[in-house]
Design a protein around this motif. Sequence first.
Motif, PDB file in Angstrom:
ATOM      1  N   THR A  98      -2.420   3.650   7.384  1.00  0.00           N
ATOM      2  CA  THR A  98      -1.391   2.623   7.474  1.00  0.00           C
ATOM      3  C   THR A  98      -1.993   1.262   7.801  1.00  0.00           C
ATOM      4  O   THR A  98      -3.109   1.163   8.321  1.00  0.00           O
ATOM      5  CB  THR A  98      -0.354   2.982   8.558  1.00  0.00           C
ATOM      6  N   PHE A 151      -2.208   0.960  13.814  1.00  0.00           N
ATOM      7  CA  PHE A 151      -2.525   0.828  12.395  1.00  0.00           C
ATOM      8  C   PHE A 151      -4.014   1.086  12.151  1.00  0.00           C
ATOM      9  O   PHE A 151      -4.851   0.783  12.989  1.00  0.00           O
ATOM     10  CB  PHE A 151      -2.196  -0.579  11.892  1.00  0.00           C
ATOM     11  N   THR A 179      -4.872   2.518   1.426  1.00  0.00           N
ATOM     12  CA  THR A 179      -3.698   2.344   2.287  1.00  0.00           C
ATOM     13  C   THR A 179      -2.484   3.051   1.694  1.00  0.00           C
ATOM     14  O   THR A 179      -2.152   2.860   0.521  1.00  0.00           O
ATOM     15  CB  THR A 179      -3.385   0.847   2.479  1.00  0.00           C
ATOM     16  N   ALA A 225       0.691   2.961   3.295  1.00  0.00           N
ATOM     17  CA  ALA A 225       1.895   2.181   3.593  1.00  0.00           C
ATOM     18  C   ALA A 225       1.528   0.975   4.434  1.00  0.00           C
ATOM     19  O   ALA A 225       0.547   0.991   5.179  1.00  0.00           O
ATOM     20  CB  ALA A 225       2.921   3.042   4.331  1.00  0.00           C
ATOM     21  N   LEU A 266       7.329   3.960   9.661  1.00  0.00           N
ATOM     22  CA  LEU A 266       6.332   4.681   8.877  1.00  0.00           C
ATOM     23  C   LEU A 266       6.631   6.173   8.839  1.00  0.00           C
ATOM     24  O   LEU A 266       6.577   6.812   7.790  1.00  0.00           O
ATOM     25  CB  LEU A 266       4.940   4.424   9.450  1.00  0.00           C
ATOM     26  N   ALA A 272       8.841  -1.677   6.185  1.00  0.00           N
ATOM     27  CA  ALA A 272       7.690  -0.859   5.781  1.00  0.00           C
ATOM     28  C   ALA A 272       7.796  -0.509   4.304  1.00  0.00           C
ATOM     29  O   ALA A 272       8.896  -0.274   3.781  1.00  0.00           O
ATOM     30  CB  ALA A 272       7.614   0.415   6.620  1.00  0.00           C
ATOM     31  N   THR A 278       5.741   1.784   1.074  1.00  0.00           N
ATOM     32  CA  THR A 278       4.704   2.703   0.640  1.00  0.00           C
ATOM     33  C   THR A 278       3.897   2.082  -0.500  1.00  0.00           C
ATOM     34  O   THR A 278       4.288   1.067  -1.084  1.00  0.00           O
ATOM     35  CB  THR A 278       5.291   4.049   0.187  1.00  0.00           C
TER      36      THR A 278
END
Length: 216
Positions: free
Chosen positions: A14, A54, A104, A106, A126, A157, A159
Amino acid sequence: MPSLSELRPAHHRTAGLILAAGASRRMGRPKQLLPYGGGVLLGAVLAAARDCGFDQTVLALGGAAGEVRRTVDTTGCDIALNPDFGAGCSSSIAAGIAALHPDTDAVVLLLGDQPEVRAAAARALLELLFAAGASAGQTAPGIAVCRYDDGAGHPLAFTRKMFPELAALHGDKAVWRLLEQRADDVVELRVPGTMPLDVDTDEDYRRVLAGLAGAQ
């Protein structure tokens, strides 16, 4: 609609993208550097981002970038300089998306002038996305938004499947138009309380300081 207490931290790669490139035209001075608590406004947002856990934190800077980097502790952040910051928030989103690690899964968008943002909300967004994806398969949603008592707001957020559309946005409110256009891809997280204030004017700043004083 899930609540914060019903969700657990996710186990995916993330990133947090902090949008702090604005020129602060309505304030007349860099709002990122306004005193707040024991530091400055942007520092409070960075502290929340660090609490999110993160894998990568990207900080988009533009207006007053040099002063911000000299003043604010940006340890742990990848800086994405946005020379087109005058074109609106979408240009900072594009700069930040380009700086993300290629694996990555999201990204969470955080506003650099929203010091009351809760790390728990970002983590829960998330988890909501990934939990919905696990149960929905190919129809998994690509966007999660906070639903406060007074409306929908940041953090947001997204994806990986939404990254190309995020990078192609234009204008200052384009991300909200994207949410409207992709309504079928949006899930909402119920967050108790009112929407965290973002600081655009002196009155906003006074209200944020009043809220901070009331919480102490």
